[in-house]
Write a protein that holds these residues in place. Structure first.
Motif, short mmCIF file in Angstrom:
data_model
loop_
_atom_site.label_atom_id
_atom_site.label_comp_id
_atom_site.label_asym_id
_atom_site.label_seq_id
_atom_site.Cartn_x
_atom_site.Cartn_y
_atom_site.Cartn_z
N UNK A 1 30.67 -16.94 -8.38
CA UNK A 1 30.56 -17.77 -7.17
C UNK A 1 31.53 -17.20 -6.14
N UNK B 1 26.16 -16.00 -6.77
CA UNK B 1 25.19 -17.10 -6.61
C UNK B 1 25.33 -17.80 -5.26
N UNK B 2 26.50 -17.63 -4.61
CA UNK B 2 26.64 -18.22 -3.28
C UNK B 2 25.74 -17.48 -2.29
N UNK C 1 21.01 -19.90 -15.58
CA UNK C 1 22.46 -20.00 -15.46
C UNK C 1 22.83 -21.42 -15.05
N UNK C 2 23.82 -21.96 -15.70
CA UNK C 2 24.23 -23.34 -15.43
C UNK C 2 25.57 -23.39 -14.69
N UNK C 3 26.48 -22.46 -15.08
CA UNK C 3 27.81 -22.44 -14.44
C UNK C 3 28.18 -20.98 -14.14
N UNK C 4 29.16 -20.84 -13.29
CA UNK C 4 29.76 -19.51 -13.06
C UNK C 4 31.22 -19.65 -13.39
N UNK C 5 31.86 -18.57 -13.86
CA UNK C 5 31.21 -17.29 -14.17
C UNK C 5 30.50 -17.31 -15.53
N UNK D 1 21.40 -17.72 -4.60
CA UNK D 1 21.31 -18.86 -5.53
C UNK D 1 20.03 -18.84 -6.37
N UNK E 1 19.84 -17.76 -10.14
CA UNK E 1 20.34 -18.60 -11.25
C UNK E 1 19.18 -19.07 -12.14
N UNK E 2 18.06 -19.38 -11.47
CA UNK E 2 16.92 -19.95 -12.19
C UNK E 2 16.37 -18.98 -13.24
#
Lengths: 96, 682
Positions: free
Chosen positions: A18, A50-51, A62-66, A54, A57-58
């Motif tokens: 992020x 992801x910023x 991915x659920x969280x970073x890193x 985004x 992520x799908x």
């Protein structure tokens, strides 16, 4: 599992971060250092912010970073956090 | 369990392990963002947000630290970033500015189109440096100097510009104030005729103002701009002193003054006077030398003239002072010489030596006359003269004087108008010009003497011409001619081009003095290598001035019968004795007196005295005081004064009062005899 052949080529990694956030920055630094020390040129790494992207992520769920994704060799493995436990990271990356 | 069930179980365990790892990471603070399960966008956790904000703040602090305007624009010139200093200069807050159009917000109307174009062009380039005016929120204009780089994305596409700007307004104002003060100073100096120079000691570049260029005879902007070029503008004789003065001043860091001759490209010379100052840098070494320069040529020329006038006055006094005694001595020498010449037989071998003495005495008398004429102490006896007669009578003497190599031509116009002048002086003018002409023609040539009637403008006229006309006397040679320098100084006393001992330097000064004294003019034209022409114009005599008959040249008449008695009053014994001898030889009865008292006694005892010949200056009573009494007693008495120079007592402004006879010393047997006959005949 024993039937899966060992990958002839090296390691392929994808790191989701992020932006410049502290854990993301640490994760980039840690994984870069581990690869440089243990896998030399036999690896590829993509860093996905992801910023900025985004939608990526799908695809990988991915659920969280890193989050670090070991794409190859199979099986796909993922590690969460700033990757500061270097032994655990090495173990995961070397597992078949 | 089936194989499929086993696989599902493995997958679930793996997911559970991942979930556990995620929760563990979350709890240990190793997570930055969580992806929102419905919008699939990452949401930053508070801690990460704070960290990112801190980082941005730190970056902003870096941007805000320097007193430099930092400004980022996008491709459309919208503001994407400003720092605090920029806000301070522009008067807006950062939030006011970010997102607004830079050109519409901060540039004056007159520049907007141009700036938009240059912004577009700038995006194509790399780094640009420029200055332009911005308008603050309060409407004030400020000058900013910019250095701008182009911002690019990863693919190299220009996405905007980032510029650093310095506020130059104060510097520019200060520079303008200096320029204005400089301009005022420059105007003051230039209008006072002062030139300005400025030497950069580090580069050697020397700048001269236009006035100073003009002082050196250079056109505006034509000076070569180096110290070496300046030195070449200085007269070679003055270069070493100029260099030494400047060198010493630069070495000591002191002010200095210069006086030198500028050698102009046309060869003319100007006198320049200047002052200079050495400006030192912070380390004490000279960085600049500046100064002003004034043309003092005219002032020097006036000073020269003044000195010349003083010199002439001094010479005049000296001449007047010695003339009296000197002429007495010459009169005795020449007088006795005359007497001896008459006594010697024509074949006497000693006659040659005597003639030499006589000639030397004559030359000495000529020199005295020259000095007196030049110092205007000579008594002049103006009479009506026909210049043709004067010149014709001089011809034999001219031929002797000039020699065989030079041909003498006379162009004497008939029916020449008369002039009023002293014959001796006119002769002297002709002789002086002729001698100079001869000296200008060492290898021979032609001397032409012409006379003509001319009008005021110099054109030849008939004798019946209108009043105000002149009679010209022109002396022309085919000699070497004169340089402009010589021509400019030819009338100066003691200026001579002849070798030492050959000329007195008084010839031309005397000509000028004589001619101007009788109202005439001298014009000179000279061609170097071709010759010189002097044209003298005397005012022609007008009717009412013709009161004196034209005197026929006095010739020696037969010795008269000794019927007349002359009383000689002279304090100098040898002169008295000489006069007695000459007069007796001429057949007069002679009585002598050494002063006025003795003269009165002798006069009362001798009623037969016809003529009193008296010195003017004597111890006790003067000659005029004595004769005034004697004439009162005996009105028929004739009086002759003898003197060597002008005496106010008998002459008025150097011209003899009417009815007074005057005998110039030194006199000769011939001139004394002639004067007596003249007086007795009246």
């Amino acid at each position: 599992m024993a039937n899966v052949p060992k990958p002839s080529s090296g390691l392929v990694l994808r790191l989701y971060v992020a932006g410049n956030a502290p854990n993301s920055r640490r994760a980039i630094a840690n994984v870069t250092a581990i690869c440089a020390e243990h896998f030399k040129a036999a690896h590829e790494m993509e860093i996905v912010d992801l910023l900025e992207q985004p939608e990526r992520a799908l695809a990988d769920g991915i659920v969280v970073t890193p989050t670090l994704l070991k794409v190859l060799p199979l099986p796909v493995q993922r590690m969460i956090g700033d990757l500061s436990d270097i032994n655990q990271v090495l173990l995961t990356l070397s597992s078949q | 369990v089936t194989g499929a069930e086993e696989l599902q179980a493995q997958d679930l365990r793996r997911r559970l392990a991942e979930a556990e790892a995620t929760i563990a990471a979350l709890l240990s603070g190793q997570i930055d963002a969580v992806v929102d399960s419905t919008s699939h966008t990452p949401v930053l956790l508070a801690k990460a947000q704070a960290a990112l904000r801190d980082e941005r703040d730190r970056a902003q602090r870096y941007l805000d630290a320097p007193d430099v305007i930092l400004l980022a624009l996008d491709v459309d010139a919208r503001i994407t970033l400003v720092n605090r200093y920029a806000c301070a200069v522009l008067g807006w807050s950062a939030s006011d500015l970010v997102g607004r159009d830079w050109i519409e917000t901060c540039l004056p109307w007159r520049m907007r189109d141009a700036f938009r174009n240059s912004h577009r062009d700038g995006l194509a380039g790399e780094i640009t440096v420029f200055e332009h005016v911005v308008v603050t929120k309060s409407g004030e204009e400020r000058l900013i100097g910019w250095r701008t780089t182009v911002l690019r994305d990863d693919d190299g596409r220009a996405i905007g510009t980032f510029g650093a700007g310095a506020d130059l307004t104060e510097r520019s104002r200060a520079a303008k104030a200096v320029a204005t003060a400089d301009e005022r100073m420059r105007f003051a100096l230039e209008s006072a005729g002062a030139g300005i120079w400025d030497l950069d000691q580090t580069t050697g570049v020397l700048r001269l103002s236009e006035t100073m260029e003009a002082q050196h005879g250079l056109g505006p902007g034509t000076f070569a701009g180096t110290f070496k070029a300046f030195v070449e503008c200085v007269h070679p004789d003055d270069r070493s002193s100029v260099l030494e003065t400047i060198r010493a001043a630069v070495a000591d860091g002191t002010d200095f003054s210069l006086l030198y001759r500028a050698l102009c490209p046309d060869g003319s010379i100007r006198w320049l006077s200047g002052t200079g100052r050495v400006l030192l840098g912070e380390d004490g070494t000279p960085v600049r030398t500046v100064g002003v320069s004034v043309d003092v040529t005219e002032r020097r020329s006036l000073e020269d003239q003044y000195q010349q006038a003083q010199k002439m006055e001094a010479v005049g006094r000296l001449a007047g002072g010695v003339a009296h005694d000197f002429n007495n001595l010459l009169t005795v020498i020449l007088g006795y010489c005359d007497l001896l010449l008459e006594e010697f037989d024509a074949d006497d071998p000693r006659l040659g030596s005597l003639a030499q003495i006589h000639e030397a005495g004559g030359r000495a008398a000529g020199l005295t006359r020259q000095l007196l004429a030049f110092s205007r102490k000579q008594v002049i006896e103006p009479t009506l003269l026909d210049l043709n007669v004067v010149v014709s009578d001089l011809r034999p003497m001219l031929a002797r004087l000039i020699g065989e190599d030079v041909r003498v031509l006379m162009g004497l116009r008939p029916n020449l108008a008369l002039v009023v002048a002293d014959r001796g002086q006119v002769e002297q003018v002709v002789m002086n010009l002729a001698v100079n002409a001869r000296d200008a023609m060492p290898t021979g040539g032609t001397l032409t003497i012409e006379t003509a009637n001319v009008d005021g403008l110099g054109a030849t006229t008939q004798p019946a011409a209108s009043a105000g006309a002149y009679v010209s006397l022109t002396v022309t040679d085919t000699g070497t001619g004169m340089t402009p320098e010589v021509k400019a100084r030819m009338f100066e006393p003691f200026f001579t081009t002849k070798e030492a001992g050959k000329g007195t330097g008084l010839g031309m000064a005397t000509v000028y003095s004589i001619v101007t004294r009788c109202g005439g003019q001298v014009n000179v034209s000279s061609d170097l290598g071709k010759g010189t022409s002097f044209r003298i114009r005397f005012p022609r005599a007008e009717g009412e001035h013709i009161t004196v008959p034209v005197p026929a040249p006095v010739r020696v008449a037969p010795v008269p019968t000794g019927l007349h008695t002359v009383l000689v009053v002279e304090d100098d014994e040898s002169l008295r004795e000489l006069a007695r001898k000459i007069l007796r030889r001429h057949g007069y009865n002679v009585l002598l007196a050494a002063d006025a008292n003795e003269a009165r006694r002798v006069f009362s005892e001798n009623p037969a005295i016809d003529v009193v010949l008296t010195d003017v200056i004597m111890p006790g009573e003067s000659g005029p005081e004595l004769t005034r009494q004697l004439v009162t007693q005996r009105p028929a008495l004739k009086v002759i004064y003898m003197s060597g120079y002008t005496e106010e007592a008998i002459v008025h402004h150097g011209v003899l009062k009417l009815g007074i006879a005057f005998l110039n010393k030194p006199f000769t047997s011939e001139t004394l005899g002639a004067k007596l006959r003249e007086v007795l005949a009246l």
